[in-house]
Design a protein around this motif. Structure first.
Motif, PDB file in Angstrom:
ATOM      1  N   MET A 119      18.723  -6.158  25.467  1.00 55.61           N
ATOM      2  CA  MET A 119      19.069  -5.908  24.081  1.00 55.61           C
ATOM      3  C   MET A 119      20.758  -5.648  24.222  1.00 55.61           C
ATOM      4  N   GLY A 120      21.762  -5.926  23.337  1.00 57.70           N
ATOM      5  CA  GLY A 120      22.781  -6.258  23.431  1.00 57.70           C
ATOM      6  C   GLY A 120      23.349  -4.392  22.299  1.00 57.70           C
ATOM      7  N   ALA A 121      25.114  -4.219  22.302  1.00 56.41           N
ATOM      8  CA  ALA A 121      25.373  -3.019  21.589  1.00 56.41           C
ATOM      9  C   ALA A 121      26.365  -3.674  20.953  1.00 56.41           C
ATOM     10  N   ILE A 122      26.927  -3.016  20.068  1.00 59.19           N
ATOM     11  CA  ILE A 122      28.198  -2.921  19.053  1.00 59.19           C
ATOM     12  C   ILE A 122      29.381  -2.261  19.860  1.00 59.19           C
ATOM     13  N   ASN A 123      30.150  -2.667  20.624  1.00 58.49           N
ATOM     14  CA  ASN A 123      31.502  -1.949  20.655  1.00 58.49           C
ATOM     15  C   ASN A 123      32.556  -1.693  20.272  1.00 58.49           C
ATOM     16  N   LYS A 124      32.461   0.023  19.998  1.00 54.12           N
ATOM     17  CA  LYS A 124      33.078   0.860  18.501  1.00 54.12           C
ATOM     18  C   LYS A 124      34.255   0.324  18.926  1.00 54.12           C
ATOM     19  N   ASP A 125      35.051   0.530  19.573  1.00 58.76           N
ATOM     20  CA  ASP A 125      36.233  -0.656  19.642  1.00 58.76           C
ATOM     21  C   ASP A 125      36.752  -1.903  18.666  1.00 58.76           C
TER      22      ASP A 125
ATOM     23  N   HIS B   5      21.612  -1.573  15.350  1.00 58.92           N
ATOM     24  CA  HIS B   5      20.029  -1.743  13.902  1.00 58.92           C
ATOM     25  C   HIS B   5      20.368  -0.433  13.013  1.00 58.92           C
ATOM     26  N   CYS B   6      20.409   0.428  13.836  1.00 59.01           N
ATOM     27  CA  CYS B   6      21.403   1.733  13.036  1.00 59.01           C
ATOM     28  C   CYS B   6      22.689   2.309  13.177  1.00 59.01           C
ATOM     29  N   ASN B   7      23.298   1.951  13.611  1.00 57.97           N
ATOM     30  CA  ASN B   7      24.785   2.311  13.923  1.00 57.97           C
ATOM     31  C   ASN B   7      24.888   3.419  14.582  1.00 57.97           C
ATOM     32  N   TYR B   8      23.803   3.548  15.279  1.00 55.34           N
ATOM     33  CA  TYR B   8      23.584   5.528  15.657  1.00 55.34           C
ATOM     34  C   TYR B   8      24.680   4.963  17.224  1.00 55.34           C
ATOM     35  N   ASP B   9      24.674   6.349  17.617  1.00 54.92           N
ATOM     36  CA  ASP B   9      25.055   5.911  19.259  1.00 54.92           C
ATOM     37  C   ASP B   9      24.844   5.338  20.130  1.00 54.92           C
ATOM     38  N   VAL B  10      24.709   4.935  21.131  1.00 56.15           N
ATOM     39  CA  VAL B  10      24.032   4.971  22.052  1.00 56.15           C
ATOM     40  C   VAL B  10      24.886   4.758  23.867  1.00 56.15           C
ATOM     41  N   ILE B  11      24.229   4.733  24.827  1.00 60.10           N
ATOM     42  CA  ILE B  11      24.459   5.335  25.910  1.00 60.10           C
ATOM     43  C   ILE B  11      24.386   3.831  27.227  1.00 60.10           C
ATOM     44  N   PHE B  12      25.225   3.579  27.631  1.00 62.04           N
ATOM     45  CA  PHE B  12      25.423   1.781  28.588  1.00 62.04           C
ATOM     46  C   PHE B  12      25.125   2.990  29.722  1.00 62.04           C
ATOM     47  N   ARG B  13      23.938   2.373  30.364  1.00 61.49           N
ATOM     48  CA  ARG B  13      23.211   3.010  31.892  1.00 61.49           C
ATOM     49  C   ARG B  13      23.071   2.021  32.510  1.00 61.49           C
ATOM     50  N   ASN B  14      24.058   1.695  33.731  1.00 57.33           N
ATOM     51  CA  ASN B  14      23.965   0.754  35.063  1.00 57.33           C
ATOM     52  C   ASN B  14      23.930   1.729  36.413  1.00 57.33           C
TER      53      ASN B  14
ATOM     54  N   HIS C 219      17.261  10.442  14.039  1.00 57.01           N
ATOM     55  CA  HIS C 219      16.567   9.745  13.127  1.00 57.01           C
ATOM     56  C   HIS C 219      16.310   8.615  14.363  1.00 57.01           C
ATOM     57  N   PRO C 220      15.000   8.607  14.665  1.00 56.76           N
ATOM     58  CA  PRO C 220      14.752   7.560  15.556  1.00 56.76           C
ATOM     59  C   PRO C 220      14.504   6.469  15.932  1.00 56.76           C
ATOM     60  N   CYS C 221      15.289   5.851  16.381  1.00 60.91           N
ATOM     61  CA  CYS C 221      15.632   3.968  16.357  1.00 60.91           C
ATOM     62  C   CYS C 221      14.576   3.635  17.728  1.00 60.91           C
ATOM     63  N   TYR C 222      13.698   2.477  17.625  1.00 59.34           N
ATOM     64  CA  TYR C 222      12.759   2.171  18.414  1.00 59.34           C
ATOM     65  C   TYR C 222      13.401   0.615  18.920  1.00 59.34           C
TER      66      TYR C 222
ATOM     67  N   SER D 149      11.751 -10.171  14.713  1.00 60.32           N
ATOM     68  CA  SER D 149      13.083 -10.045  13.779  1.00 60.32           C
ATOM     69  C   SER D 149      14.363  -9.570  14.467  1.00 60.32           C
ATOM     70  N   GLN D 150      14.343  -8.268  15.550  1.00 58.77           N
ATOM     71  CA  GLN D 150      15.156  -7.817  16.062  1.00 58.77           C
ATOM     72  C   GLN D 150      15.195  -8.446  17.153  1.00 58.77           C
TER      73      GLN D 150
END
Length: 77
Positions: free
Chosen positions: A7-13, A33-42, A57-60, A68-69
């Protein structure tokens, strides 16, 4: 079928959707989905993926995405 690692994420820049395989640790990301910050892990063992920062504010979205997601994620990709 997609799993939580893909699953992807939105780059804030750039406000663009980014798949984990092209993401970098230098960028900041938010959950589509929730617009809260996520951490990229690699790491050396697990595939590249995003995870939510600790929050009241938990988001799953990355743990158990709904159909749908997954559909929305595929459209953004």
């Amino acid at each position: 079928m997609l799993n939580h690692f893909s699953m992807g994420a939105i780059n804030k820049d750039t406000n663009c959707y980014e798949y984990p395989r092209i993401a970098t640790r230098h960028n900041k990301y938010k959950c589509p989905h929730c617009n809260y910050d996520v951490i990229f892990r690699n790491g050396k063992i697990k595939q590249p993926h995003y995870a939510h920062k600790k929050s009241n504010h938990p988001c799953y979205y990355y743990i158990t995405p709904t159909e749908s997601q997954i559909h929305k994620d595929a459209k953004m990709l």
